[in-house]
Enzyme design. Structure first.
Site, PDB file in Angstrom:
ATOM      1  N   MET A  30       0.852  -1.199   0.000  1.00 47.14           N
ATOM      2  CA  MET A  30       0.000   0.000   0.000  1.00 47.14           C
ATOM      3  C   MET A  30       0.886   1.247   0.000  1.00 47.14           C
ATOM      4  O   MET A  30       0.421   2.342   0.354  1.00 47.14           O
ATOM      5  CB  MET A  30      -0.929  -0.021   1.209  1.00 47.14           C
ATOM      6  CG  MET A  30      -1.866  -1.231   1.168  1.00 47.14           C
ATOM      7  SD  MET A  30      -3.433  -0.972   2.012  1.00 47.14           S
ATOM      8  CE  MET A  30      -2.892  -0.684   3.666  1.00 47.14           C
ATOM      9  N   ASP A  35      11.882  -0.223   5.096  1.00 50.22           N
ATOM     10  CA  ASP A  35      12.861  -1.305   4.891  1.00 50.22           C
ATOM     11  C   ASP A  35      12.220  -2.690   4.863  1.00 50.22           C
ATOM     12  O   ASP A  35      12.760  -3.616   4.249  1.00 50.22           O
ATOM     13  CB  ASP A  35      13.937  -1.266   5.986  1.00 50.22           C
ATOM     14  CG  ASP A  35      14.920  -0.121   5.751  1.00 50.22           C
ATOM     15  OD1 ASP A  35      14.855   0.523   4.681  1.00 50.22           O
ATOM     16  OD2 ASP A  35      15.736   0.132   6.654  1.00 50.22           O
ATOM     17  N   GLY A  36      11.078  -2.838   5.542  1.00 49.45           N
ATOM     18  CA  GLY A  36      10.376  -4.122   5.480  1.00 49.45           C
ATOM     19  C   GLY A  36       9.948  -4.421   4.048  1.00 49.45           C
ATOM     20  O   GLY A  36      10.167  -5.527   3.528  1.00 49.45           O
ATOM     21  N   HIS A  37       9.355  -3.417   3.405  1.00 49.53           N
ATOM     22  CA  HIS A  37       8.957  -3.616   1.995  1.00 49.53           C
ATOM     23  C   HIS A  37      10.183  -3.882   1.122  1.00 49.53           C
ATOM     24  O   HIS A  37      10.135  -4.695   0.191  1.00 49.53           O
ATOM     25  CB  HIS A  37       8.252  -2.361   1.453  1.00 49.53           C
ATOM     26  CG  HIS A  37       6.961  -2.023   2.128  1.00 49.53           C
ATOM     27  ND1 HIS A  37       6.797  -0.902   2.898  1.00 49.53           N
ATOM     28  CD2 HIS A  37       5.765  -2.658   2.128  1.00 49.53           C
ATOM     29  CE1 HIS A  37       5.551  -0.856   3.347  1.00 49.53           C
ATOM     30  NE2 HIS A  37       4.910  -1.911   2.903  1.00 49.53           N
ATOM     31  N   GLN A  61     -10.376  -2.657   2.090  1.00 51.64           N
ATOM     32  CA  GLN A  61      -9.945  -3.322   3.320  1.00 51.64           C
ATOM     33  C   GLN A  61      -9.982  -2.387   4.526  1.00 51.64           C
ATOM     34  O   GLN A  61      -9.518  -2.756   5.610  1.00 51.64           O
ATOM     35  CB  GLN A  61      -8.573  -3.968   3.149  1.00 51.64           C
ATOM     36  CG  GLN A  61      -7.420  -3.011   2.943  1.00 51.64           C
ATOM     37  CD  GLN A  61      -6.152  -3.739   2.516  1.00 51.64           C
ATOM     38  OE1 GLN A  61      -6.052  -4.230   1.399  1.00 51.64           O
ATOM     39  NE2 GLN A  61      -5.170  -3.828   3.404  1.00 51.64           N
ATOM     40  N   GLY A 147       4.994 -10.054   3.748  1.00 53.09           N
ATOM     41  CA  GLY A 147       5.728  -9.992   5.013  1.00 53.09           C
ATOM     42  C   GLY A 147       4.966 -10.682   6.135  1.00 53.09           C
ATOM     43  O   GLY A 147       3.730 -10.631   6.179  1.00 53.09           O
ATOM     44  N   ASP A 150       2.147  -9.221   9.129  1.00 48.74           N
ATOM     45  CA  ASP A 150       0.755  -9.659   9.134  1.00 48.74           C
ATOM     46  C   ASP A 150       0.737 -11.135   8.732  1.00 48.74           C
ATOM     47  O   ASP A 150       0.451 -11.483   7.576  1.00 48.74           O
ATOM     48  CB  ASP A 150      -0.100  -8.814   8.199  1.00 48.74           C
ATOM     49  CG  ASP A 150      -1.590  -9.103   8.434  1.00 48.74           C
ATOM     50  OD1 ASP A 150      -1.903 -10.186   8.989  1.00 48.74           O
ATOM     51  OD2 ASP A 150      -2.423  -8.271   8.088  1.00 48.74           O
TER      52      ASP A 150
HETATM   53  O1  PAF Z   1      -0.239  -5.842   3.514  1.00 46.01           O
HETATM   54  C1  PAF Z   1      -0.641  -4.911   2.784  1.00 46.01           C
HETATM   55  O2  PAF Z   1       0.027  -3.904   2.596  1.00 46.01           O
HETATM   56  C2  PAF Z   1      -2.014  -5.020   2.133  1.00 46.01           C
HETATM   57  O3  PAF Z   1      -2.914  -5.691   2.964  1.00 46.01           O
HETATM   58  C3  PAF Z   1      -1.957  -5.671   0.735  1.00 46.01           C
HETATM   59  C4  PAF Z   1      -1.497  -7.117   0.815  1.00 46.01           C
HETATM   60  C5  PAF Z   1      -1.039  -4.879  -0.168  1.00 46.01           C
HETATM   61  C6  PAF Z   1      -3.358  -5.675   0.109  1.00 46.01           C
HETATM   62  O4  PAF Z   1      -3.850  -4.395  -0.050  1.00 46.01           O
END
Ligand code: PAF
Length: 279
Positions: A30, A35-37, A61, A147, A150
């Site tokens: 999103m 750094d996690g991404h 969501q 990741g 979650d």
């Molecule tokens: O983890 C996230 O950033 C969101 O839930 C995702 C997987 C990109 C879906 O919108």
């Protein structure tokens, strides 16, 4: 690096790439990348010929009371980071380019999505599975990296992939923490300095609970102590629970791995964290 805003253009690009024998790894995000991404993009880079990063704050969501409008955004910064980490494509649609105005189809996983975040945010995971299913159909990935911050999201998506036969391998990636132990999250941006310090109690309480559970082989006292630790630090605990990773039910004699998961508010910011381990 190419940037697509139109979902049909992305799908055409992906289908052409697949036809020419290339493999694709998708990193759904999103945005407001940290750094996690980046660790997810690095994993994707090692797996496939083409790395696609999606940047889309998915309204489906978020409940109406949640932080969709103020969710942090920094598209230019995200583009620079994706380029630095050698991504090939960014997919960043506007909302109406992602969903038709009268879209009426949902993808919903109905078991693993129920407890923990699914109990506190009852419409969250169906929003996630709906957008991720669309992203899989658009980006045609061989691999998709998620990741483990979650972890429940990973488990729900793995179940969706299995149940609906998406031809994609889900790669769960280790949770990344700041040096002081706070799990990296775009929402950390909302915390004041004081809240941030107090929020370290979440990880501290999980580590203490994990040690106690492994030593005493009992859950309740360790979970109660964890709730007390976070509460004493000024947090409002949403949940601290231990569940079987495969079933998302209470652990039993067949349990292989457990997730000790927490969600707590510091100020108005809801943070999540977890430890996954064998009993
Ligand atoms: O983890 C996230 O950033 C969101 O839930 C995702 C997987 C990109 C879906 O919108």
């Amino acid at each position: 690096m190419q940037i697509f805003n139109n979902r049909r253009e992305l799908q055409q690009f992906a289908l052409d790439a697949k036809r020419s024998g290339k493999t694709i790894a998708l990193v759904p995000t999103m945005g407001f990348l940290h750094d996690g991404h980046m660790s997810l993009i690095d994993i994707a880079r090692q797996k496939a010929d083409i790395v696609i990063v999606s940047i889309f704050v998915n309204p489906k969501q978020f409940a109406p009371t949640e932080d969709f409008d103020r969710y942090p955004r920094d598209f230019d910064g995200d583009v620079a980071k994706c380029a630095d980490h050698d991504a090939d494509v960014i997919f960043a649609p506007e909302i109406d380019a992602m969903y038709d105005g009268n879209a009426s189809t949902w993808v919903e996983e109905t078991v693993l999505a129920k407890p923990l975040c699914g109990a506190s945010r009852p419409t969250f995971y169906r929003g996630v599975t709906t957008v991720v299913a669309k992203l899989f159909l658009l980006a045609q990935p061989d691999y998709a990296v998620f990741g483990l911050k979650d972890a429940q999201q990973c488990f729900v998506i793995q179940r969706m992939v299995r149940d609906l036969d998406f031809p994609v391998e889900i790669i769960p990636a280790p949770l990344v923490r700041d040096a002081d132990g706070l799990a990296l999250s775009s929402r950390n941006r909302y915390l004041s300095a004081d809240e941030r310090t107090r929020a370290l109690s979440i990880h501290r309480s999980l580590l203490a609970a994990k040690a106690r559970i492994q030593k005493e082989k009992a859950f309740a006292p360790a979970l109660e102590e964890a709730v007390a630790t976070v509460t004493a630090a000024g947090g409002r605990v949403d949940y601290i629970e231990i569940l079987d990773c495969d079933t998302m039910l209470s652990p039993d004699a067949n349990t292989r791995q457990v997730i000790l998961a927490a969600a707590a508010f510091f100020g108005t910011t809801r943070l999540i964290d977890n430890e996954i381990f064998a009993l």
